[in-house]
Design a protein around this motif. Structure first.
Motif, PDB file in Angstrom:
ATOM      1  N   VAL A  81       0.872  -1.169   0.000  1.00 60.08           N
ATOM      2  CA  VAL A  81       0.000   0.000   0.000  1.00 60.08           C
ATOM      3  C   VAL A  81       0.911   1.222   0.000  1.00 60.08           C
ATOM      4  O   VAL A  81       1.739   1.383   0.904  1.00 60.08           O
ATOM      5  CB  VAL A  81      -0.932   0.030   1.232  1.00 60.08           C
ATOM      6  CG1 VAL A  81      -1.910   1.199   1.119  1.00 60.08           C
ATOM      7  CG2 VAL A  81      -1.685  -1.277   1.393  1.00 60.08           C
ATOM      8  N   VAL A  82       0.773   2.046  -1.027  1.00 56.94           N
ATOM      9  CA  VAL A  82       1.588   3.244  -1.171  1.00 56.94           C
ATOM     10  C   VAL A  82       0.761   4.446  -0.741  1.00 56.94           C
ATOM     11  O   VAL A  82      -0.368   4.626  -1.194  1.00 56.94           O
ATOM     12  CB  VAL A  82       2.074   3.406  -2.635  1.00 56.94           C
ATOM     13  CG1 VAL A  82       2.889   4.687  -2.791  1.00 56.94           C
ATOM     14  CG2 VAL A  82       2.876   2.192  -3.076  1.00 56.94           C
ATOM     15  N   CYS A  93      -4.231   0.123   5.453  1.00 61.37           N
ATOM     16  CA  CYS A  93      -3.131  -0.422   6.253  1.00 61.37           C
ATOM     17  C   CYS A  93      -3.624  -0.934   7.598  1.00 61.37           C
ATOM     18  O   CYS A  93      -3.259  -2.034   8.020  1.00 61.37           O
ATOM     19  CB  CYS A  93      -2.049   0.627   6.471  1.00 61.37           C
ATOM     20  SG  CYS A  93      -1.176   1.081   4.971  1.00 61.37           S
ATOM     21  N   GLN A  94      -4.448  -0.147   8.255  1.00 62.21           N
ATOM     22  CA  GLN A  94      -4.954  -0.561   9.560  1.00 62.21           C
ATOM     23  C   GLN A  94      -5.855  -1.783   9.441  1.00 62.21           C
ATOM     24  O   GLN A  94      -5.728  -2.728  10.218  1.00 62.21           O
ATOM     25  CB  GLN A  94      -5.711   0.577  10.237  1.00 62.21           C
ATOM     26  CG  GLN A  94      -6.202   0.184  11.624  1.00 62.21           C
ATOM     27  CD  GLN A  94      -6.862   1.326  12.362  1.00 62.21           C
ATOM     28  OE1 GLN A  94      -7.114   2.387  11.808  1.00 62.21           O
ATOM     29  NE2 GLN A  94      -7.157   1.099  13.621  1.00 62.21           N
ATOM     30  N   LEU A 116       3.809  -4.415   2.703  1.00 63.34           N
ATOM     31  CA  LEU A 116       4.608  -3.194   2.680  1.00 63.34           C
ATOM     32  C   LEU A 116       3.678  -2.000   2.780  1.00 63.34           C
ATOM     33  O   LEU A 116       2.736  -1.871   2.007  1.00 63.34           O
ATOM     34  CB  LEU A 116       5.404  -3.102   1.377  1.00 63.34           C
ATOM     35  CG  LEU A 116       6.355  -4.242   1.052  1.00 63.34           C
ATOM     36  CD1 LEU A 116       7.093  -3.945  -0.257  1.00 63.34           C
ATOM     37  CD2 LEU A 116       7.331  -4.486   2.182  1.00 63.34           C
ATOM     38  N   THR A 117       3.949  -1.126   3.731  1.00 65.38           N
ATOM     39  CA  THR A 117       3.190   0.112   3.892  1.00 65.38           C
ATOM     40  C   THR A 117       4.211   1.239   3.763  1.00 65.38           C
ATOM     41  O   THR A 117       4.986   1.489   4.672  1.00 65.38           O
ATOM     42  CB  THR A 117       2.462   0.152   5.246  1.00 65.38           C
ATOM     43  OG1 THR A 117       3.413  -0.037   6.299  1.00 65.38           O
ATOM     44  CG2 THR A 117       1.416  -0.950   5.321  1.00 65.38           C
ATOM     45  N   GLN A 122       9.411   3.887  -4.554  1.00 61.19           N
ATOM     46  CA  GLN A 122      10.831   3.530  -4.399  1.00 61.19           C
ATOM     47  C   GLN A 122      11.075   2.784  -3.095  1.00 61.19           C
ATOM     48  O   GLN A 122      11.853   1.828  -3.050  1.00 61.19           O
ATOM     49  CB  GLN A 122      11.729   4.777  -4.467  1.00 61.19           C
ATOM     50  CG  GLN A 122      13.209   4.425  -4.466  1.00 61.19           C
ATOM     51  CD  GLN A 122      13.593   3.495  -5.629  1.00 61.19           C
ATOM     52  OE1 GLN A 122      13.313   3.797  -6.785  1.00 61.19           O
ATOM     53  NE2 GLN A 122      14.218   2.373  -5.309  1.00 61.19           N
ATOM     54  N   GLN A 123      10.410   3.176  -2.027  1.00 63.68           N
ATOM     55  CA  GLN A 123      10.553   2.449  -0.766  1.00 63.68           C
ATOM     56  C   GLN A 123      10.092   1.002  -0.925  1.00 63.68           C
ATOM     57  O   GLN A 123      10.708   0.089  -0.379  1.00 63.68           O
ATOM     58  CB  GLN A 123       9.753   3.124   0.351  1.00 63.68           C
ATOM     59  CG  GLN A 123      10.346   4.426   0.816  1.00 63.68           C
ATOM     60  CD  GLN A 123       9.502   5.086   1.888  1.00 63.68           C
ATOM     61  OE1 GLN A 123       8.339   4.726   2.111  1.00 63.68           O
ATOM     62  NE2 GLN A 123      10.075   6.070   2.565  1.00 63.68           N
TER      63      GLN A 123
END
Length: 155
Positions: A81-82, A93-94, A116-117, A122-123
């Protein structure tokens, strides 16, 4: 960058039944996470693997719950989740995090957390286990889930 101080985890997964639940959003990143998870499962000797693709990260918990109920020894949940310009990021996310935690605690089946949050793409790429990535969170989620299976069996 996270990853500093991460343990080295190597466990035998022979005879374990593992379900990998992977979101479809962000194809390149998800391909990396799923590839890392599959490599880690193979290296651990897990041969009974089911991969289920779901639309997005919000759908991970319901499928993880079904996999746990149907006899998986471990579930690995992969998604990304970006952060965007709306509160959608926070809600997804939660909900995904709480849902996956609930699956693990209610079922007693370990859930490897490969969600991945991140603030930007790029992260995520840095954590996706792709060539040039600094980390392989798909593999790490598998290692954590398998190690937890063995920890629970040791109780």
């Amino acid at each position: 960058m996270s990853g500093a101080g991460a343990p080295t985890i190597a466990v035998d997964g022979a005879g374990l039944r593992v379900t990998v639940v992977a979101a479809l959003w962000h194809t390149t990143i998800m391909d990396g996470l799923l590839g890392g998870a599959c490599r880690a499962l193979e290296q651990a000797g897990v041969t009974d693997v089911t991969v289920v693709r779901v639309p997005g990260s919000f759908e991970l918990p319901v499928v993880a719950a079904r996999a746990a109920a149907q006899g998986a020894d471990a579930v690995v949940a992969l998604g990304v989740v970006v952060r965007g310009g709306t509160p959608h990021f926070d809600y997804v996310c939660q909900a995904a995090t709480m849902g996956l935690t609930d699956v693990a605690t209610r079922s007693g089946v370990p859930v490897g957390f490969g969600l991945l949050t991140v603030d930007d793409e790029q992260q995520a790429l840095d954590r996706a286990g792709l060539e040039g990535s600094r980390e392989d969170k798909g593999a790490e989620a598998v290692e954590a889930a398998l190690a937890t299976v063995h920890a629970l069996r040791g109780l």
